[in-house]
Design a protein around this motif. Structure first.
Motif, PDB file in Angstrom:
ATOM      1  N   GLY A  83       5.079  -2.819  11.959  1.00 56.31           N
ATOM      2  CA  GLY A  83       4.509  -3.931  11.202  1.00 56.31           C
ATOM      3  C   GLY A  83       3.045  -3.790  10.846  1.00 56.31           C
ATOM      4  N   CYS A  84       2.487  -2.609  11.015  1.00 61.72           N
ATOM      5  CA  CYS A  84       1.072  -2.410  10.697  1.00 61.72           C
ATOM      6  C   CYS A  84       0.852  -2.398   9.181  1.00 61.72           C
ATOM      7  CB  CYS A  84       0.572  -1.087  11.274  1.00 61.72           C
ATOM      8  SG  CYS A  84       0.606  -1.013  13.072  1.00 61.72           S
ATOM      9  N   ALA A  85      -0.312  -2.892   8.773  1.00 57.81           N
ATOM     10  CA  ALA A  85      -0.718  -2.817   7.370  1.00 57.81           C
ATOM     11  C   ALA A  85      -1.315  -1.437   7.118  1.00 57.81           C
ATOM     12  CB  ALA A  85      -1.748  -3.894   7.061  1.00 57.81           C
ATOM     13  N   VAL A  86      -0.678  -0.659   6.238  1.00 52.68           N
ATOM     14  CA  VAL A  86      -1.122   0.708   5.963  1.00 52.68           C
ATOM     15  C   VAL A  86      -1.405   0.859   4.476  1.00 52.68           C
ATOM     16  CG1 VAL A  86      -0.545   3.161   6.098  1.00 52.68           C
ATOM     17  CG2 VAL A  86       0.270   1.593   7.879  1.00 52.68           C
ATOM     18  N   ILE A  87      -2.566   1.399   4.163  1.00 54.22           N
ATOM     19  CA  ILE A  87      -2.924   1.713   2.782  1.00 54.22           C
ATOM     20  C   ILE A  87      -2.888   3.226   2.632  1.00 54.22           C
ATOM     21  CG2 ILE A  87      -4.738   1.619   1.035  1.00 54.22           C
ATOM     22  CD1 ILE A  87      -5.693  -0.982   2.319  1.00 54.22           C
ATOM     23  N   ASP A  88      -2.069   3.711   1.723  1.00 52.05           N
ATOM     24  CA  ASP A  88      -1.832   5.140   1.524  1.00 52.05           C
ATOM     25  C   ASP A  88      -2.733   5.658   0.408  1.00 52.05           C
ATOM     26  OD1 ASP A  88      -0.870   7.672   0.877  1.00 52.05           O
ATOM     27  OD2 ASP A  88       1.219   7.138   1.231  1.00 52.05           O
ATOM     28  N   ALA A  89      -3.758   6.425   0.768  1.00 50.38           N
ATOM     29  CA  ALA A  89      -4.696   6.940  -0.236  1.00 50.38           C
ATOM     30  C   ALA A  89      -4.015   7.923  -1.184  1.00 50.38           C
ATOM     31  CB  ALA A  89      -5.883   7.612   0.454  1.00 50.38           C
ATOM     32  N   ASP A  90      -3.052   8.702  -0.675  1.00 51.73           N
ATOM     33  CA  ASP A  90      -2.339   9.646  -1.547  1.00 51.73           C
ATOM     34  C   ASP A  90      -1.538   8.908  -2.617  1.00 51.73           C
ATOM     35  OD1 ASP A  90      -3.143  12.127  -0.825  1.00 51.73           O
ATOM     36  OD2 ASP A  90      -1.420  12.596   0.455  1.00 51.73           O
ATOM     37  N   MET A  91      -0.887   7.816  -2.221  1.00 51.08           N
ATOM     38  CA  MET A  91      -0.113   7.034  -3.187  1.00 51.08           C
ATOM     39  C   MET A  91      -1.035   6.436  -4.255  1.00 51.08           C
ATOM     40  SD  MET A  91       2.515   3.878  -2.422  1.00 51.08           S
ATOM     41  CE  MET A  91       3.502   4.962  -1.357  1.00 51.08           C
ATOM     42  N   ILE A  92      -2.186   5.953  -3.817  1.00 46.67           N
ATOM     43  CA  ILE A  92      -3.158   5.415  -4.768  1.00 46.67           C
ATOM     44  C   ILE A  92      -3.679   6.529  -5.678  1.00 46.67           C
ATOM     45  CG2 ILE A  92      -5.441   4.357  -4.981  1.00 46.67           C
ATOM     46  CD1 ILE A  92      -4.853   2.844  -2.399  1.00 46.67           C
ATOM     47  N   ALA A  93      -3.893   7.729  -5.096  1.00 52.17           N
ATOM     48  CA  ALA A  93      -4.373   8.864  -5.893  1.00 52.17           C
ATOM     49  C   ALA A  93      -3.383   9.220  -6.996  1.00 52.17           C
ATOM     50  CB  ALA A  93      -4.620  10.068  -4.986  1.00 52.17           C
ATOM     51  N   ARG A  94      -2.090   9.121  -6.700  1.00 56.11           N
ATOM     52  CA  ARG A  94      -1.078   9.386  -7.729  1.00 56.11           C
ATOM     53  C   ARG A  94      -1.066   8.282  -8.783  1.00 56.11           C
ATOM     54  NH1 ARG A  94       1.753  11.363  -3.122  1.00 56.11           N
ATOM     55  NH2 ARG A  94       2.769   9.356  -2.744  1.00 56.11           N
ATOM     56  N   GLN A  95      -1.360   7.075  -8.347  1.00 54.48           N
ATOM     57  CA  GLN A  95      -1.347   5.941  -9.264  1.00 54.48           C
ATOM     58  C   GLN A  95      -2.502   6.007 -10.267  1.00 54.48           C
ATOM     59  OE1 GLN A  95      -1.343   2.103  -7.284  1.00 54.48           O
ATOM     60  NE2 GLN A  95      -2.412   1.146  -8.995  1.00 54.48           N
ATOM     61  N   VAL A  96      -3.718   6.332  -9.786  1.00 60.87           N
ATOM     62  CA  VAL A  96      -4.894   6.248 -10.657  1.00 60.87           C
ATOM     63  C   VAL A  96      -4.981   7.376 -11.678  1.00 60.87           C
ATOM     64  CG1 VAL A  96      -6.206   4.992  -8.906  1.00 60.87           C
ATOM     65  CG2 VAL A  96      -6.427   7.486  -9.058  1.00 60.87           C
ATOM     66  N   VAL A  97      -4.112   8.389 -11.573  1.00 61.46           N
ATOM     67  CA  VAL A  97      -4.125   9.466 -12.570  1.00 61.46           C
ATOM     68  C   VAL A  97      -2.984   9.319 -13.575  1.00 61.46           C
ATOM     69  CG1 VAL A  97      -5.286  11.089 -11.036  1.00 61.46           C
ATOM     70  CG2 VAL A  97      -2.784  11.044 -11.080  1.00 61.46           C
ATOM     71  N   GLN A  98      -2.311   8.182 -13.554  1.00 61.98           N
ATOM     72  CA  GLN A  98      -1.284   7.925 -14.566  1.00 61.98           C
ATOM     73  C   GLN A  98      -1.951   7.748 -15.940  1.00 61.98           C
ATOM     74  OE1 GLN A  98       2.182   7.973 -14.085  1.00 61.98           O
ATOM     75  NE2 GLN A  98       1.433   8.868 -12.178  1.00 61.98           N
ATOM     76  N   PRO A  99      -1.205   8.021 -17.015  1.00 57.61           N
ATOM     77  CA  PRO A  99      -1.797   7.996 -18.369  1.00 57.61           C
ATOM     78  C   PRO A  99      -2.533   6.709 -18.736  1.00 57.61           C
ATOM     79  CG  PRO A  99       0.354   9.023 -18.443  1.00 57.61           C
ATOM     80  CD  PRO A  99       0.185   8.504 -17.040  1.00 57.61           C
ATOM     81  N   CYS A 100      -2.159   5.588 -18.136  1.00 55.25           N
ATOM     82  CA  CYS A 100      -2.799   4.319 -18.497  1.00 55.25           C
ATOM     83  C   CYS A 100      -4.146   4.110 -17.802  1.00 55.25           C
ATOM     84  CB  CYS A 100      -1.865   3.156 -18.188  1.00 55.25           C
ATOM     85  SG  CYS A 100      -1.329   3.089 -16.464  1.00 55.25           S
ATOM     86  N   PHE A 101      -4.560   5.039 -16.925  1.00 63.82           N
ATOM     87  CA  PHE A 101      -5.806   4.875 -16.184  1.00 63.82           C
ATOM     88  C   PHE A 101      -6.910   5.759 -16.758  1.00 63.82           C
ATOM     89  CE2 PHE A 101      -2.773   3.130 -13.236  1.00 63.82           C
ATOM     90  CZ  PHE A 101      -3.467   2.153 -12.547  1.00 63.82           C
ATOM     91  N   ARG A 102      -8.160   5.323 -16.569  1.00 59.76           N
ATOM     92  CA  ARG A 102      -9.316   6.044 -17.110  1.00 59.76           C
ATOM     93  C   ARG A 102      -9.443   7.446 -16.513  1.00 59.76           C
ATOM     94  NH1 ARG A 102     -15.218   3.565 -16.102  1.00 59.76           N
ATOM     95  NH2 ARG A 102     -14.543   3.992 -13.962  1.00 59.76           N
ATOM     96  N   ALA A 103      -9.107   7.595 -15.224  1.00 59.30           N
ATOM     97  CA  ALA A 103      -9.239   8.900 -14.576  1.00 59.30           C
ATOM     98  C   ALA A 103      -8.374   9.955 -15.265  1.00 59.30           C
ATOM     99  CB  ALA A 103      -8.859   8.792 -13.100  1.00 59.30           C
TER     100      ALA A 103
END
Length: 229
Positions: free
Chosen positions: A25-45
């Motif tokens: 039940g821990c709250a976990v933020i996955d930096a790798d998942m976010i890294a994949r998200q921010v390089v999608q075509p709709c993002f500035r990166a």
């Protein structure tokens, strides 16, 4: 609420540890998942990466070919630094959004799953605890070769691109040794979870909340007495 930085090395078994923590039940933020998200075509990166590395790193769909980009940055450190300078600010913005979400939901602490926590060294000052998922070098090498279908030379190059696990051990507050079997790893994660749950790091927040509640209660009492009299 306090932050816990979770890291490891490539193929050290960090994903296994994260899965157990999520089961608990821990709250976990996955930096790798976010890294994949921010390089999608709709993002500035995405636009900045294509401008810096060229259209040959794109798939037919317009998405970035992670394998093609990975082969470039693992062999050219200056290209890896360039990519990090583009993606890291965007990743950190999204992580902050998620931290605020968990804060509003009332979580005592949030675990930030960051593979390069010690390499970048920009977020460690915000972590109350740091946790390293460790395994011995030979296990790490064989696991990576088997998992990714790499030759020994290719696997060694990818491991060399990160800070050695033996050095990360000196930087972490807690160590999860994943060199053994799954049950041994699980026992260590359960012990860590219990320690975090029992931590007094958030006690001052509770004390402030109690003090604030008591203050409001006293004020209401005084107002009621004035009204009655």
């Amino acid at each position: 609420m306090f932050l816990v930085g979770l890291t490891g090395g490539i193929a050290s078994g960090k994903s296994t540890v994260v899965a157990i923590l999520q089961e608990l039940g821990c709250a976990v933020i996955d930096a790798d998942m976010i890294a994949r998200q921010v390089v999608q075509p709709c993002f500035r990166a995405h636009q900045r990466i294509v401008h810096s590395f060229g259209p040959e790193i794109l798939l037919d769909s317009g998405e970035i070919n992670r394998e093609a980009l990975g082969s470039i940055i693992f062999s050219q450190p200056e290209k890896r630094r360039l990519l990090n300078s583009i993606t890291h600010p965007e990743i950190q913005k999204e992580m902050l959004k998620q931290i605020l979400k968990y804060f509003l939901l009332g979580h005592r602490y949030v675990i930030l799953d960051i593979p390069l926590l010690f390499e970048t060294n920009t977020l460690t000052k915000f972590m109350k605890h740091t946790v390293l998922v460790y395994c011995d070098p030979q296990s790490q090498l064989s696991r990576l070769m088997r998992r990714n279908g790499l030759t020994q030379a290719e696997a060694e190059a990818r491991i060399a691109a990160q800070l050695p696990l033996d050095q990360k051990v000196k930087l972490a507050n807690h160590i999860i040794d994943n060199s053994g079997d799954a049950e041994a790893t699980r026992r260590q994660v359960l012990k860590l979870h219990a320690a975090l749950e029992d931590s007094l790091d958030f006690l001052w927040v509770r004390l402030l909340a109690v003090a604030a509640t008591a203050g409001v209660g006293s004020l209401v009492y005084l107002l009621l007495r004035q009204l009655v009299s």
